[in-house]
Design a protein around this motif. Sequence first.
Motif, PDB file in Angstrom:
ATOM      1  N   LYS A   3     -76.329 -74.283  69.081  1.00  0.00           N
ATOM      2  CA  LYS A   3     -75.690 -75.216  69.996  1.00  0.00           C
ATOM      3  C   LYS A   3     -76.515 -75.494  71.249  1.00  0.00           C
ATOM      4  O   LYS A   3     -76.325 -76.523  71.901  1.00  0.00           O
ATOM      5  N   ARG A   4     -77.403 -74.555  71.608  1.00  0.00           N
ATOM      6  CA  ARG A   4     -78.246 -74.757  72.782  1.00  0.00           C
ATOM      7  C   ARG A   4     -79.440 -73.822  72.710  1.00  0.00           C
ATOM      8  O   ARG A   4     -79.447 -72.837  71.961  1.00  0.00           O
ATOM      9  N   LEU A   5     -80.440 -74.126  73.524  1.00  0.00           N
ATOM     10  CA  LEU A   5     -81.597 -73.264  73.709  1.00  0.00           C
ATOM     11  C   LEU A   5     -81.616 -72.826  75.169  1.00  0.00           C
ATOM     12  O   LEU A   5     -81.204 -73.562  76.061  1.00  0.00           O
ATOM     13  N   VAL A   6     -82.127 -71.629  75.412  1.00  0.00           N
ATOM     14  CA  VAL A   6     -82.245 -71.105  76.766  1.00  0.00           C
ATOM     15  C   VAL A   6     -83.722 -71.011  77.121  1.00  0.00           C
ATOM     16  O   VAL A   6     -84.500 -70.348  76.431  1.00  0.00           O
ATOM     17  N   MET A   7     -84.105 -71.684  78.194  1.00  0.00           N
ATOM     18  CA  MET A   7     -85.507 -71.770  78.604  1.00  0.00           C
ATOM     19  C   MET A   7     -85.925 -70.555  79.416  1.00  0.00           C
ATOM     20  O   MET A   7     -85.315 -70.228  80.436  1.00  0.00           O
ATOM     21  N   ALA A   8     -86.981 -69.892  78.968  1.00  0.00           N
ATOM     22  CA  ALA A   8     -87.536 -68.739  79.667  1.00  0.00           C
ATOM     23  C   ALA A   8     -88.636 -69.216  80.604  1.00  0.00           C
ATOM     24  O   ALA A   8     -89.817 -69.225  80.262  1.00  0.00           O
ATOM     25  N   SER A   9     -88.251 -69.633  81.799  1.00  0.00           N
ATOM     26  CA  SER A   9     -89.223 -70.136  82.771  1.00  0.00           C
ATOM     27  C   SER A   9     -88.634 -70.085  84.172  1.00  0.00           C
ATOM     28  O   SER A   9     -87.431 -70.317  84.355  1.00  0.00           O
ATOM     29  N   ASN A  10     -89.493 -69.799  85.149  1.00  0.00           N
ATOM     30  CA  ASN A  10     -89.111 -69.910  86.560  1.00  0.00           C
ATOM     31  C   ASN A  10     -89.597 -71.214  87.169  1.00  0.00           C
ATOM     32  O   ASN A  10     -89.469 -71.424  88.375  1.00  0.00           O
ATOM     33  N   ASN A  11     -90.172 -72.068  86.341  1.00  0.00           N
ATOM     34  CA  ASN A  11     -90.710 -73.351  86.787  1.00  0.00           C
ATOM     35  C   ASN A  11     -89.636 -74.428  86.575  1.00  0.00           C
ATOM     36  O   ASN A  11     -89.384 -74.857  85.454  1.00  0.00           O
ATOM     37  N   SER A  12     -89.024 -74.859  87.680  1.00  0.00           N
ATOM     38  CA  SER A  12     -87.922 -75.820  87.577  1.00  0.00           C
ATOM     39  C   SER A  12     -88.381 -77.172  87.051  1.00  0.00           C
ATOM     40  O   SER A  12     -87.666 -77.821  86.276  1.00  0.00           O
ATOM     41  N   ALA A  13     -89.573 -77.621  87.463  1.00  0.00           N
ATOM     42  CA  ALA A  13     -90.081 -78.915  87.005  1.00  0.00           C
ATOM     43  C   ALA A  13     -90.334 -78.891  85.504  1.00  0.00           C
ATOM     44  O   ALA A  13     -89.996 -79.848  84.785  1.00  0.00           O
ATOM     45  N   LYS A  14     -90.917 -77.801  85.011  1.00  0.00           N
ATOM     46  CA  LYS A  14     -91.146 -77.677  83.570  1.00  0.00           C
ATOM     47  C   LYS A  14     -89.830 -77.662  82.809  1.00  0.00           C
ATOM     48  O   LYS A  14     -89.690 -78.307  81.768  1.00  0.00           O
ATOM     49  N   THR A  15     -88.863 -76.925  83.325  1.00  0.00           N
ATOM     50  CA  THR A  15     -87.562 -76.864  82.668  1.00  0.00           C
ATOM     51  C   THR A  15     -86.926 -78.236  82.578  1.00  0.00           C
ATOM     52  O   THR A  15     -86.411 -78.630  81.518  1.00  0.00           O
ATOM     53  N   PRO A  65     -79.524 -61.209  74.679  1.00  0.00           N
ATOM     54  CA  PRO A  65     -79.831 -60.961  73.261  1.00  0.00           C
ATOM     55  C   PRO A  65     -79.111 -61.870  72.274  1.00  0.00           C
ATOM     56  O   PRO A  65     -79.523 -61.952  71.118  1.00  0.00           O
ATOM     57  N   ASN A  66     -78.057 -62.534  72.717  1.00  0.00           N
ATOM     58  CA  ASN A  66     -77.310 -63.394  71.797  1.00  0.00           C
ATOM     59  C   ASN A  66     -77.688 -64.867  71.899  1.00  0.00           C
ATOM     60  O   ASN A  66     -77.033 -65.717  71.281  1.00  0.00           O
ATOM     61  N   GLU A  67     -78.717 -65.157  72.667  1.00  0.00           N
ATOM     62  CA  GLU A  67     -79.158 -66.538  72.861  1.00  0.00           C
ATOM     63  C   GLU A  67     -80.448 -66.824  72.097  1.00  0.00           C
ATOM     64  O   GLU A  67     -81.204 -65.903  71.762  1.00  0.00           O
ATOM     65  N   ASN A  68     -80.671 -68.104  71.852  1.00  0.00           N
ATOM     66  CA  ASN A  68     -81.944 -68.571  71.290  1.00  0.00           C
ATOM     67  C   ASN A  68     -82.855 -68.920  72.470  1.00  0.00           C
ATOM     68  O   ASN A  68     -82.586 -69.871  73.207  1.00  0.00           O
ATOM     69  N   ILE A  69     -83.902 -68.143  72.644  1.00  0.00           N
ATOM     70  CA  ILE A  69     -84.737 -68.231  73.841  1.00  0.00           C
ATOM     71  C   ILE A  69     -86.006 -69.032  73.539  1.00  0.00           C
ATOM     72  O   ILE A  69     -86.751 -68.715  72.604  1.00  0.00           O
ATOM     73  N   LEU A  70     -86.235 -70.042  74.364  1.00  0.00           N
ATOM     74  CA  LEU A  70     -87.390 -70.935  74.205  1.00  0.00           C
ATOM     75  C   LEU A  70     -88.375 -70.710  75.345  1.00  0.00           C
ATOM     76  O   LEU A  70     -87.978 -70.594  76.507  1.00  0.00           O
ATOM     77  N   ALA A  71     -89.654 -70.654  75.021  1.00  0.00           N
ATOM     78  CA  ALA A  71     -90.694 -70.535  76.043  1.00  0.00           C
ATOM     79  C   ALA A  71     -91.835 -71.488  75.722  1.00  0.00           C
ATOM     80  O   ALA A  71     -92.042 -71.869  74.558  1.00  0.00           O
ATOM     81  N   ASP A  72     -92.574 -71.848  76.754  1.00  0.00           N
ATOM     82  CA  ASP A  72     -93.654 -72.831  76.633  1.00  0.00           C
ATOM     83  C   ASP A  72     -94.901 -72.282  77.315  1.00  0.00           C
ATOM     84  O   ASP A  72     -94.816 -71.634  78.363  1.00  0.00           O
ATOM     85  N   ASP A  73     -96.041 -72.545  76.721  1.00  0.00           N
ATOM     86  CA  ASP A  73     -97.310 -72.320  77.420  1.00  0.00           C
ATOM     87  C   ASP A  73     -98.173 -73.549  77.172  1.00  0.00           C
ATOM     88  O   ASP A  73     -98.398 -73.939  76.023  1.00  0.00           O
ATOM     89  N   THR A  74     -98.610 -74.182  78.254  1.00  0.00           N
ATOM     90  CA  THR A  74     -99.324 -75.448  78.151  1.00  0.00           C
ATOM     91  C   THR A  74    -100.672 -75.356  78.846  1.00  0.00           C
ATOM     92  O   THR A  74    -100.793 -74.748  79.910  1.00  0.00           O
ATOM     93  N   GLY A  75    -101.665 -75.963  78.232  1.00  0.00           N
ATOM     94  CA  GLY A  75    -102.994 -76.024  78.830  1.00  0.00           C
ATOM     95  C   GLY A  75    -103.498 -77.456  78.901  1.00  0.00           C
ATOM     96  O   GLY A  75    -103.058 -78.321  78.134  1.00  0.00           O
ATOM     97  N   ALA A  76    -104.389 -77.699  79.843  1.00  0.00           N
ATOM     98  CA  ALA A  76    -105.035 -79.012  80.000  1.00  0.00           C
ATOM     99  C   ALA A  76    -106.521 -78.853  79.696  1.00  0.00           C
ATOM    100  O   ALA A  76    -107.175 -77.962  80.251  1.00  0.00           O
TER     101      ALA A  76
END
Length: 199
Positions: A3-15, A65-76
């Motif tokens: 039903k949803r994904l949970v973003m693992a980030s402290n970067n508000s703009a990325k989120t 532990p009961n959430e689907n956790i999403l994370a991103d790593d981006t390079g330029a």
Amino acid sequence: MIKRLVMASNNSAKTREIQRVFKVFGMPVVNYRELIDTKQFPAETTLDQYANALGKAQFIQQFLPNENILADDTGAYFEAFPDRFGLTTARELKTLGLASIREENEYLLNLYTPTMDRHAYLEALLVLVTPTGDVISSTGRGGVALARSERGDYSIGFDRLFEAENGKTFAEMLMPERIIYSHRGRAAKKILQELKHDD
């Protein structure tokens, strides 16, 4: 059915950007800080994009532990500067003490002379960790060249610099068009296809 994904980030703009991308595909994304207190992530590597994203997702899953956790790593990546930037782009620009996103863009533009190769791209790697511990990942590459000046009003940051195959910068495209060409749009589409396949 997820039903949803949970973003693992402290970067508000990325989120916000990732929320907008996944919204087009019909998948809600919330930042983990809406559910628990802010956490300090472990240090990232400078070479292993997958390890960076996986580490962030697994770190937050400890607390949710009961959430689907999403994370991103981006390079330029810039053809003219093969030994600079990449996964350390954000950290490198931060160490320069630039005061704004606009100054970061101006700094990059000023590195170029008129005859330098302007081929460049962004690469996003998304990792999703499920409550059962399964790991799904996808990579998306977007952009083919660095523009000669900032263009576009639909987004900010690097989106105003990177041109896609259609000749527009990402910031010159509304989100439904942008996800076709952008690194995160392409990565999101792939990871959602994997999720649908696993269901």
